[in-house]
Design an enzyme around this catalytic site. Structure first.
Site, mmCIF file in Angstrom:
data_model
loop_
_atom_site.group_PDB
_atom_site.id
_atom_site.type_symbol
_atom_site.label_atom_id
_atom_site.label_comp_id
_atom_site.label_asym_id
_atom_site.label_seq_id
_atom_site.Cartn_x
_atom_site.Cartn_y
_atom_site.Cartn_z
ATOM 1 N N ASP A 23 0.856 -1.186 0.000
ATOM 2 C CA ASP A 23 0.000 0.000 0.000
ATOM 3 C C ASP A 23 0.900 1.247 0.000
ATOM 4 O OD1 ASP A 23 -2.191 1.652 -0.085
ATOM 5 O OD2 ASP A 23 -3.221 0.754 1.612
HETATM 6 C C1 BGC Z 1 -5.183 3.131 0.126
HETATM 7 C C2 BGC Z 1 -5.314 2.090 -0.966
HETATM 8 C C3 BGC Z 1 -5.203 2.743 -2.320
HETATM 9 C C4 BGC Z 1 -3.889 3.489 -2.395
HETATM 10 C C5 BGC Z 1 -3.646 4.164 -3.723
HETATM 11 C C6 BGC Z 1 -3.981 4.017 -0.069
HETATM 12 O O1 BGC Z 1 -3.998 5.109 0.794
HETATM 13 O O2 BGC Z 1 -5.130 2.485 1.374
HETATM 14 O O3 BGC Z 1 -6.542 1.420 -0.822
HETATM 15 O O4 BGC Z 1 -5.330 1.790 -3.332
HETATM 16 O O5 BGC Z 1 -3.871 4.491 -1.392
HETATM 17 O O6 BGC Z 1 -4.458 5.263 -3.889
#
Ligand code: BGC
Length: 704
Positions: A243
């Site tokens: 993530d």
């Molecule tokens: C989130 C993810 C997301 C990623 C990219 C993160 O803050 O937890 O779910 O896919 O950002 O935007």
């Protein structure tokens, strides 16, 4: 490939800004980035792809990822709302539509489906989740993977899906986002992992590691999750991305000393692409040189990344030209159907709904009646407010402007200014029925949007009081990203439709439901608590040694009764939820009867069929979601009072009866024992075919 080129493939950046810098162009030429996320316009992406393919040494294409969570240009209901449809075929169709729209603009990878089981409505990301139940979530997981990825990844209208956030993210302490989760392995395997396993079995192309520490070990450094379970047990052959900054956040977790340590721990645990933070780029070459990271680990990661790019056909496609997606009659039709099926009828006193077309006039009141942005809900990067059809617009179109008296009453869901309340009351007084559009605005749910109160924010309760003074029948339509607690308001209104954030076509879908052009069929994918103090509350709980008694119900909320009895409950609130998992009303009534079990005794390895008659006792044709629940009466590990084991959507004409049959093999009865093995133990099982997790007709059988 040089080590720098390999590590480039393992690095994902957001820095493809419009217009993008010479510096980034140069780095693409040097093969220093494998992927970009949430960045650039379609034209930027096309140009970046051209540079990668034509001007880098190896011509390896870039992979553009994006959060296409519940639609791309056409916005469908939030995922929790989609789960309320209990309609995997329709959820799949929506994902297919989203894939087509995203792929047309150069996005070939979505960071969805989010598969975190969520049993805590304080957590803002419950909006993105499939709800509280592993079986429902697993069915939806497979449907979403099929929808995004299509029949083949190299179909130019397919996007690679991403099962996230692996794992346990939804169990954050206190519902505070990013927080620690403590999940015993037995519960992890029984409840939190099955949707991920289902996604892996459905061929999901990628996994994303979660932000949280699971049992003290951050998910992005967790080799138990990534190597032992994902690779060794599930034989998963796709690719694993972290993530956003989750690799270097292991420093703040107190798990890595510095960025180099974080890179080493993440890559050795099984993270293959680093999202946004740059510890892989900055440190992996040296870590390989020093022997702290095996070159084979890097090669395996790069192999998985390149294989995905090949499978997507990125090496073979013509250099893309920029394109723009639009909503289409087809995409809007899917969105309207899904918004219709997602909406749950929670209350309908004296059958106020559906409203008659011959009604004189309507008051339309509330901050969510005409709020295009709020109606789309969380995680909307590409949906356009201009495409959204609100309830106000749809009702005006249906009835004509003069029969709709609109007063928002509040500017937003958080507004506390009561200046417009007298105008709202006056509009109600001039109308035959009042529609109150209440709930939460867009920014109150989603990532980092945890709430400690679950009430209707702002002065919405007071608005309902003001309008109630007009004495007209009232319908509340609630749009929200989570289960809310609104008992007092619920008591004052005659009917409640819970619409979640219904997306682009929420307006026409709700107008259709209100006037009976369609019949509500949504069912709650998550338990609604009576009060935030009951959280966590979910239907598949254990019985305890002292289960509360029906005779103990009737506790006046907030006022402790004289303590008596020693059972597991509250002395100042009933132990039951406000609305049970699986609950939802219709404009007709369904009667469940005549439960039959094919055999009183089932041999181990055999199959049992369970059936019941479902009769439509009302005057209109309607869909019904028939649910199968099971309880293992005595087992070596105590089992939940009920667990969902199947469901089926049937459409019944008025007066019609259908026999709905489910078959269960004894494998379907398995649970994890103390040795963490899935086992079916002989003994008695209770079974229900039911309209929700609290009711139904019951039978039993014994496994020998
Ligand atoms: C989130 C993810 C997301 C990623 C990219 C993160 O803050 O937890 O779910 O896919 O950002 O935007």
């Amino acid at each position: 490939m040089t080590i720098e080129e390999k590590v480039g493939q393992m690095s994902q950046s957001t820095s493809l800004a419009t217009p993008f810098s010479e510096n980034i162009k140069q780095e693409i030429r040097q093969g220093r980035w494998g992927s970009f996320l949430n960045a650039g316009s379609p034209a930027d992406r096309a140009e970046a792809q051209r540079i990668a393919r034509q001007e880098s040494r190896l011509g390896i294409p870039l992979l553009f990822g994006r959060d296409v969570i519940h639609g791309y240009r056409t916005i469908f209901p939030i995922p929790l709302g989609q789960a309320a449809s209990w309609d995997p075929a329709l959820v799949e169709a929506a994902a297919r539509t989203a894939a087509r729209e995203a792929a047309a603009e150069g996005i070939r990878w979505t960071f969805a489906p989010m598969l975190d089981i969520a049993r805590d409505p304080r957590w803002g990301r419950i909006a993105e989740s499939p709800g509280e139940d592993p079986y429902l979530a697993s069915v939806l997981a497979a449907a979403l993977v099929r929808g995004f990825q299509g029949a083949s990844l190299d179909d130019p209208a397919s996007v690679a899906a991403c099962a996230k956030h692996y794992a346990g993210y939804g169990a954050a302490e206190g519902g505070r986002d990013y927080n620690s989760t403590w999940i015993p392995e037995l519960l992890l395997r029984q409840v939190y992992l099955p949707p991920f396993h289902a996604a892996a079995d459905a061929g999901v192309a990628t996994f994303m590691t979660a932000f949280n520490a699971l049992n003290g070990v951050p998910a992005s450094g967790n080799s138990f999750l990534l190597r032992e379970i994902l690779r060794n047990e599930w034989k998963y052959s796709g690719m694993v991305v972290s993530d956003y900054n989750a690799v270097t956040e292991m420093i703040a977790h107190g798990y890595a000393a510095d960025a180099s340590d974080a890179a080493r721990k993440a890559v050795n645990a099984g993270v293959e692409m680093e999202m946004v933070s740059t510890s892989f780029r900055d440190h992996l070459p040296a870590l390989v040189k020093s022997g702290d990271v095996d070159r084979k680990t890097i090669d395996n990661a790069v192999r998985n990344i390149l294989r995905l790019k090949f499978r997507l056909g990125l090496f073979d496609e013509p250099i893309p030209s920029p394109a723009t997606s639009h909503v289409t009659p087809d995409s809007l039709a899917v969105a309207e159907r899904l918004a219709t099926e997602s909406t749950v009828l929670l209350k309908n006193r004296n059958d106020l709904l559906p409203l008659s077309n011959s009604i004189g006039s309507l008051a339309v009141i509330g901050p969510l009646a005409d709020s295009r942005v709020d109606q789309m809900g969380t995680w909307v990067m590409d949906g356009r407010a201009g495409d959204v059809q609100t309830p106000l617009a749809a009702l005006r179109q249906m009835l004509g402007d003069s029969r709709v008296h609109y007063v928002p009453g509040l500017r937003s869901s958080r507004d506390t200014n009561q200046q417009e309340f007298s105008a709202a009351r006056e509009a109600a007084g001039r109308s035959d029925v009042v529609l109150l559009f209440l709930g939460e605005e867009q920014v109150l749910s989603g990532e980092a949007r945890s709430r400690a109160y679950l009430n209707l924010p702002g002065a919405q309760d007071a608005l309902v009081d003001a309008v109630a003074a007009a004495g007209k029948p009232m319908v509340a339509i609630v749009m929200a990203g989570r289960p809310l607690t609104f008992r007092e308001t619920a008591d004052k209104v005659d009917a409640i439709l819970y619409a979640w954030h219904p997306g682009t076509m929420g307006g026409p879908a709700l107008a259709g439901l209100l006037f009976g052009r369609t019949v509500p069929s949504g069912r709650l994918p998550v338990t609604f608590p009576r009060s935030v103090g009951q959280v966590p509350i979910y239907y598949a709980h254990l019985s305890t040694g002292r289960p509360p008694l029906a005779s103990e119900l009737g506790v006046p909320a907030g006022t402790p009764v004289d303590p008596h009895g020693y059972t597991s409950r509250y002395i100042d609130l009933d132990f039951t939820p406000e609305y049970a998992f699986g609950y939802g009303l219709s404009y007709t009534t369904f009667e469940y009867s005549n439960l039959r079990v094919s055999a009183a005794t089932v041999p181990m390895g055999g199959t049992v069929t369970v059936s019941a008659d479902v009769t439509n006792r009302g005057s209109r044709e309607a869909p019904e979601t028939v649910q199968l629940y099971l309880h293992d009466v005595a087992a070596s590990v105590a089992q939940p009072v009920r667990v969902l084991k199947g469901f089926r959507r049937v459409i019944l004409k008025s007066g019609a009866t259908e026999t709905v049959t489910f078959s269960l093999t004894t494998n379907d009865l398995a649970f994890y024992n103390e040795k963490l093995q899935p086992v079916t133990e002989p003994g008695q099982f209770e079974v229900w075919i039911a309209p929700d997790s609290a009711g139904g007709v019951k039978g039993s059988f014994t496994v020998k």
